[in-house]
Structures are given as C-alpha cells and as structure tokens.
Design an enzyme around this catalytic site. Structure first.
Site, mmCIF file in Angstrom:
data_model
loop_
_atom_site.group_PDB
_atom_site.id
_atom_site.type_symbol
_atom_site.label_atom_id
_atom_site.label_comp_id
_atom_site.label_asym_id
_atom_site.label_seq_id
_atom_site.Cartn_x
_atom_site.Cartn_y
_atom_site.Cartn_z
ATOM 1 N N GLU A 137 0.865 -1.156 0.000
ATOM 2 C CA GLU A 137 0.000 0.000 0.000
ATOM 3 C C GLU A 137 0.918 1.227 0.000
ATOM 4 O OE1 GLU A 137 -2.691 0.176 3.346
ATOM 5 O OE2 GLU A 137 -3.389 2.141 2.664
ATOM 6 N N ARG A 172 5.006 -13.111 9.687
ATOM 7 C CA ARG A 172 5.684 -11.855 9.402
ATOM 8 C C ARG A 172 6.949 -11.725 10.243
ATOM 9 N NH1 ARG A 172 2.025 -7.752 8.866
ATOM 10 N NH2 ARG A 172 3.448 -6.079 9.419
ATOM 11 N N LYS A 218 4.397 0.701 9.083
ATOM 12 C CA LYS A 218 4.533 1.984 8.387
ATOM 13 C C LYS A 218 3.883 3.109 9.179
ATOM 14 C CE LYS A 218 3.441 -0.083 4.381
ATOM 15 N NZ LYS A 218 2.463 -0.035 3.334
HETATM 16 P P1 ATP Z 1 2.567 -1.977 7.598
HETATM 17 O O1 ATP Z 1 1.853 -2.397 8.845
HETATM 18 O O2 ATP Z 1 3.994 -1.670 7.811
HETATM 19 O O3 ATP Z 1 1.844 -0.914 6.838
HETATM 20 P P2 ATP Z 1 1.446 -3.782 5.803
HETATM 21 O O4 ATP Z 1 1.352 -5.243 5.860
HETATM 22 O O5 ATP Z 1 0.188 -3.022 6.040
HETATM 23 O O6 ATP Z 1 2.569 -3.298 6.742
HETATM 24 P P3 ATP Z 1 1.624 -3.490 2.989
HETATM 25 O O7 ATP Z 1 2.145 -2.353 2.214
HETATM 26 O O8 ATP Z 1 0.182 -3.763 2.913
HETATM 27 O O9 ATP Z 1 2.072 -3.250 4.481
HETATM 28 O O10 ATP Z 1 2.465 -4.806 2.731
HETATM 29 C C1 ATP Z 1 2.881 -5.293 1.471
HETATM 30 C C2 ATP Z 1 3.270 -6.734 1.635
HETATM 31 O O11 ATP Z 1 4.354 -6.860 2.545
HETATM 32 C C3 ATP Z 1 2.132 -7.552 2.195
HETATM 33 O O12 ATP Z 1 2.000 -8.739 1.436
HETATM 34 C C4 ATP Z 1 2.542 -7.822 3.615
HETATM 35 O O13 ATP Z 1 2.030 -9.029 4.067
HETATM 36 C C5 ATP Z 1 4.065 -7.818 3.534
HETATM 37 N N1 ATP Z 1 4.658 -7.449 4.813
HETATM 38 C C6 ATP Z 1 4.464 -6.306 5.515
HETATM 39 N N2 ATP Z 1 5.118 -6.330 6.690
HETATM 40 C C7 ATP Z 1 5.760 -7.524 6.752
HETATM 41 C C8 ATP Z 1 6.605 -8.165 7.724
HETATM 42 N N3 ATP Z 1 6.920 -7.575 8.866
HETATM 43 N N4 ATP Z 1 7.085 -9.398 7.431
HETATM 44 C C9 ATP Z 1 6.784 -9.989 6.269
HETATM 45 N N5 ATP Z 1 5.992 -9.455 5.316
HETATM 46 C C10 ATP Z 1 5.480 -8.241 5.545
HETATM 47 MG MG MG Z 2 -1.441 -2.481 5.206
#
Ligand code: ATP
Ligand code: MG
Length: 562
Positions: free
Chosen positions: A35, A261, A271
């Site tokens: 995102e 994760r 983020k």
């Molecule tokens: P954040 O909470 O930092 O915003 P998110 O999962 O909402 O993380 P996205 O931009 O939606 O962030 O994530 C893109 C991809 O990265 C998704 O498939 C997510 O599952 C993966 N991802 C995000 N954080 C992790 C993590 N700590 N370990 C492994 N994969 C991750």
């Molecule tokens: Mg997200």
C-alpha cells in the site's frame, strides 16, 4: 543473483513445486502488493525476497501492484520510493507497475454482478451500528434490517452511491454471506464505502472506494496470480478471499498462502508507527540511517546482497519469526567482509610525536586495500613525524594482558614500525595531550630483535591524512520490543519513550587520504573499528562524511550482557 540465494526448502516452495509437477500452471505468477502509504521496511524485504525470489527460482514472473484503496493516506512520493527500493534490492517486476485503482471500473462491475446474484446489498446502518451488529467471537451477529432489499433497489442505490448522491458514510455495500458465521470476516463484510476524497491516481472520479479484502482477491484474479503469498494475519480472511472468487466464477483461480511476518527486535515494522517517527521528528526522514526502512538501511550502508542474505537466513514458515537485530547485522558484516576495501582511520585521536623520525631513514610500506582481494589494489601507507593513534589504544595503567600502548611499552603500528612510548605529556588536569614515542628503525616488515611485540594498532600520519566527519549510529530503541511495552495497569506505553538518546553521535576524525577520492555510497572497513559508508547525500571528496554501518563485532551484546 543465483537460485541458491533464496531461502531453502519451505512449505511454499513445496506447494509451488507440486503445482508445477502436476502441470497445474505453465508458469507461476506472484505479486508484491504494497500500500503506498509509507516507505518499505525490513519486513517488506522478507516479502519481496519471497515473492520475487519464488518467481526467479521457478522461472515465473512477479508483479508489483500498488494496493491503493485508501486515498487519504497514500501518495505519489511513496509510489516512487517503493519502486526505487525494490530495484535497489535487486529485483524487477514484470511489465509496468500495476495499481488496484486501475481495476476500479472492473471491480464496480463485479459488485453489480454480486448484487444481481442477490449476494450483496446496500446497507443504511452507520459504521458504528454495523460494528455493533457484527457480534463478537462468542456471540453471533445480527442481520441488518436492510439486508432483504430487492435486487432492483440495491442496484439503484449502488448506482446512486457511485453517482455521488449520498453523504460520506451514509451507506455501504455489503456481501450477503452469514451473520452467524464463526469467522467474523464472513459476517456480511463491507465491500464499498462512500468517501469524497481525491485519489492520487483517479482524482475526483470516484465517490465510492472498494475495501481491501474485496479488492485484493479480485486484483489477484484479474492478474491471473497463481500463488498469492501474504502474512499470517490474513489467514482468517482466506475463506472470504475464496468465497468472492468462487461466487464470481473467476478462473484461473488464485490461491492464498500465509507465512509469518518478520518481527525484528529493537525496531518497529509498521509503516504507521514509522510515519510517527518522521512526522514527530525523532528522525530526520524516512531514510534516516537509523530507520529500519530499506532507504534508511541503504543510507546506513547496508548492502542489497546483505539484506537478501538476511532474508535467506531467517527463512519462511508459519511459526513466529522474531529475530534479533544481531542476525541482520551479522548478514551485513558477512557480505561486507570481502566486498569492502579497508583503510585506517582514527576516530578519537591522541597526537604522537615520533622523536627519532628521520626523513631519510624512516620509510613507508605498501599495503593492500584488502588482505584477500588483491584486485582492490594497494597504496603506500605514509608515516611522518606526527601521527595519531586511537585514545582507546593507550592507557596509563594497563590492565592484565594489555597488548596496546602504555608508558614504556611497545606496540606495532599496522603496516609500519614498532614504536615505544617514552614520555606522556599531560595538562594540569591530567588529560593526555601528546605522547612522545621512539621508532625502532629495524622493525619495518620484520620482527623486533630479542623480544616479542604482540599488539598491532591502527594509526594515521598528520601529513598524509584528511579530516572526515563520522556519524556513529547505534540502535534507535533501547528495548527489544518498543511497541509492546505495558505499564503497571496494563496500558500500552508510547514506543517513542524508548528512543535511544545515543542513537547518533557526530565526531570529527582523521582518515587516509583516499577518502578525498571517494564517490557517494562507497563502503569501506575502517580497520579494527567497523564498516562505514560515505553518505549518499552529504559526502563530497572535499568534505568526506561517513556513516557507521556496523561495528566489527557485536558490541551491543557485550555491553548489555555485562
Ligand atoms: P505496515 O503495517 O507496515 O503498513 P502492511 O502489511 O500493512 O505493513 P503493505 O504495504 O500492505 O504493508 O504490505 C505489502 C506486503 O508486505 C504484504 O504482502 C505484507 O504481508 C508484507 N509485509 C508487511 N510487513 C511484513 C513483515 N513484517 N514481514 C513480512 N511481510 C510483511
Ligand atoms: Mg497495510
């Protein structure tokens, strides 16, 4: 990059291999779906290495898809940084970047199809009421009084939602699944809400925006993704993922698989929380070298192969993946060991006057920039009458087994002579101002006669060294899990309270003259001190600026275990 560079046998590899063996797919297609609401962090690196890595290992392709369904928090700045970071990590997506927002029209059509099949309805309950009606893990939900609207009425209302006839939040489109399902995600989830917000790509075109769960599976379907890999918190969403694809008869059918994760100790990987560090100015920006973002790690001097090595080492599984920062630092050191040339630098100098220095008698030696990589070349390590050594390498009162310099003691200057400390000059307060040392002229490239000198220290000469600025970075947080600390009443403590006050220290140091020839982002080992990188922005050959990437040993563990 080699196929062996990716995590060894894990359950996702097994699934992919079996699918390929059974001829289920000609080619696998994965996707990385960030995102664009912030910079990518080390957790994303794990997901990137998995998604791009599997496509690479099995000769498939990987898409980059921006999951841009939350216009308030998203921006083009993030769209750019995400692409730059993925490229820097060494990966290339197939074709152009894709955007969920490119599918908004198609998603809208699918929603009308679901309404026509009597599988979706327009609800007038407010968001709070919907939450209230949803029930809990123990109690089933209640059906909305608007659930039984006719297909015609739903179609009419949904079209008017799109046309902008209703206020924000006054109506939603929901799936008609099962309000008593044990899986709360299946209790008539919302798939569209009204929001009069400008979208960074579609502008003012839409008054309604689709929800993540609805968008994600259908975007996978539109892109013919074969293996949709995501983190474990989406496990409970999988029945919904499958339900939507099944009801819309999407073929070929993508499948979702979940892995755990990455949680890295002493950092945060969210983020939203990283955004706070930036907006509240605890750090200079998203790419501050202390940030666990990919851009921050890059500026800190971490290498892309080092980060990929780390991702290989932590592996892929469904069990908890809580990793100490030292594992990441270890991978970076291992990568830099043979890729970074070495020079001598004195961070905290003491001046040394070599009392018997002689322009004719005192010679200099050639030394390689790396002991095992001759291609990195060599230089003459020039000595002079005044040199500097590290404060840590001298003591007035040596502890047992001390092998460095002390009054009356001897030590070898790396790539040069053995010297002996003849006199210590101190000021009235006892601070050491200067050492007067003598050179044993018979020790250049050979052992001293009749005695052993064990210690070897680094040094620079005044004449043949240059001043440099060095930014010494340390961990950003003082506790392992800054965002999980609770007070006595069980309330969450703000993670900003655990910022390490010593996470940055800027010093003026001296280094060999080669620093005046270096470009930005040059990675070097300062002998005996650690790995350093010229700053990506502030370094110039005239005014060198280095960031400490990592010390040579895990000094944090030593400091904190004593
Ligand atoms: P954040 O909470 O930092 O915003 P998110 O999962 O909402 O993380 P996205 O931009 O939606 O962030 O994530 C893109 C991809 O990265 C998704 O498939 C997510 O599952 C993966 N991802 C995000 N954080 C992790 C993590 N700590 N370990 C492994 N994969 C991750
Ligand atoms: Mg997200």
């Amino acid at each position: 990059m080699h196929k062996e560079d990716f995590a060894d046998n894990h359950f996702i590899r097994t699934i992919i291999e079996e699918d390929l063996k059974a001829n289920k797919y000609q080619q696998i297609i994965t996707r990385f779906p960030p995102e664009p609401n912030g910079y990518l962090h080390v957790g994303h690196a794990k997901s990137i290495c998995l998604n791009f890595g599997m496509a690479f290992v099995y000769d498939g392709i990987c898409h980059l898809r921006f999951d841009d369904t939350n216009p308030e928090k998203e921006s083009e700045e993030y769209v750019h940084s995400i692409q730059e970071d993925i490229h820097w990590l060494g990966f290339q997506w197939d074709g152009k970047p894709r955007y969920a927002s490119n599918y908004f029209e198609k998603l809208y059509e699918y929603a009308e199809t679901l309404i026509n099949k009597n599988l979706a309805y327009v609800d007038d309950l407010s968001i709070d009421e919907i939450r209230d009606y949803r029930g809990t893990l123990k109690d089933p939900g209640r059906e909305s009084p608007y659930r039984s609207r006719s297909v015609e009425e739903n179609l009419d209302l949904f079209r008017r939602m799109r046309a902008g006839e209703f206020e924000d939040g006054s109506k939603t489109l929901r799936l008609k699944i099962d309000m008593s399902s044990s899986n709360i995600n299946m209790r008539d989830p919302i798939i569209y809400r009204i929001r009069r917000v400008k979208h960074h790509r579609t502008g003012d075109k839409w008054y309604i925006y689709p929800m993540y769960d609805y968008t994600h599976c259908l975007s996978d379907g539109i892109e013919k993704i074969t293996h949709s890999l995501c983190t474990l918190e989406f496990e409970d969403h999988r029945p919904l993922y499958d339900w939507i694809l099944e009801k819309l008869e999407i073929e070929p059918r993508p499948h979702q698989y979940e892995f755990s994760r990455l949680e890295l100790l002493y950092t945060i990987t969210s983020k939203r929380k990283l955004n706070r560090l930036v907006t509240e100015q605890y750090v200079s920006n998203w790419d501050d070298p202390r940030m666990p973002t990919i851009a921050g790690m890059r500026r800190r001097g971490y290498t892309a192969p080092g980060i990929r090595l780390f991702c290989k080492r932590i592996g892929i599984s469904k069990s908890e993946n809580i990793v100490d920062l030292s594992v990441l630092e270890g991978a970076i050191r291992d990568d830099l060991e043979n890729s970074a040339p070495r020079m001598m630098t004195v961070l905290n100098p003491i001046k040394v006057d070599l009392i018997n220095y002689d322009e004719i008698l005192t010679k200099s030696r050639q030394a390689p920039y790396h002991p095992h990589v001759p291609e990195m070349g060599e230089r003459e390590v020039k000595i002079g009458k005044t040199i500097y050594i590290e404060q840590d390498d001298f003591t007035l009162e040596p502890p047992p087994k001390w092998q460095r310099l002390t009054p009356g003691g001897e030590v070898r200057l790396r790539y040069s002579y053995v010297i002996k400390c003849e006199e210590v000059i101190q000021d009235d307060l006892g601070n050491i101002i200067e050492l007067k040392c003598s050179i044993d002229h018979d020790t250049l490239g050979k052992k001293p006669e009749g005695r052993k000198v064990k210690g070897v220290i680094h040094w620079v000469s005044e004449e043949f060294s240059s001043p440099i600025e060095v930014r010494l970075y340390d961990r950003l947080f003082t506790v392992e899990r800054p965002d999980m600390v609770k007070d006595d009443d069980g309330n969450e403590v703000d993670f900003c309270e655990f910022i390490n006050p010593d996470s940055i220290k800027i010093i003026q140091a001296r280094a060999e003259k080669v620093v005046n020839e270096l470009p930005k982002e040059a990675r070097w080992q300062f002998e005996r001190l650690g790995y350093f990188v010229t700053d990506r922005y502030d370094h110039t050959p005239e005014k060198p600026v280095f960031n400490r990437t990592v010390t040579l040993r895990d000094t944090w563990a030593q400091k904190n275990n004593k």
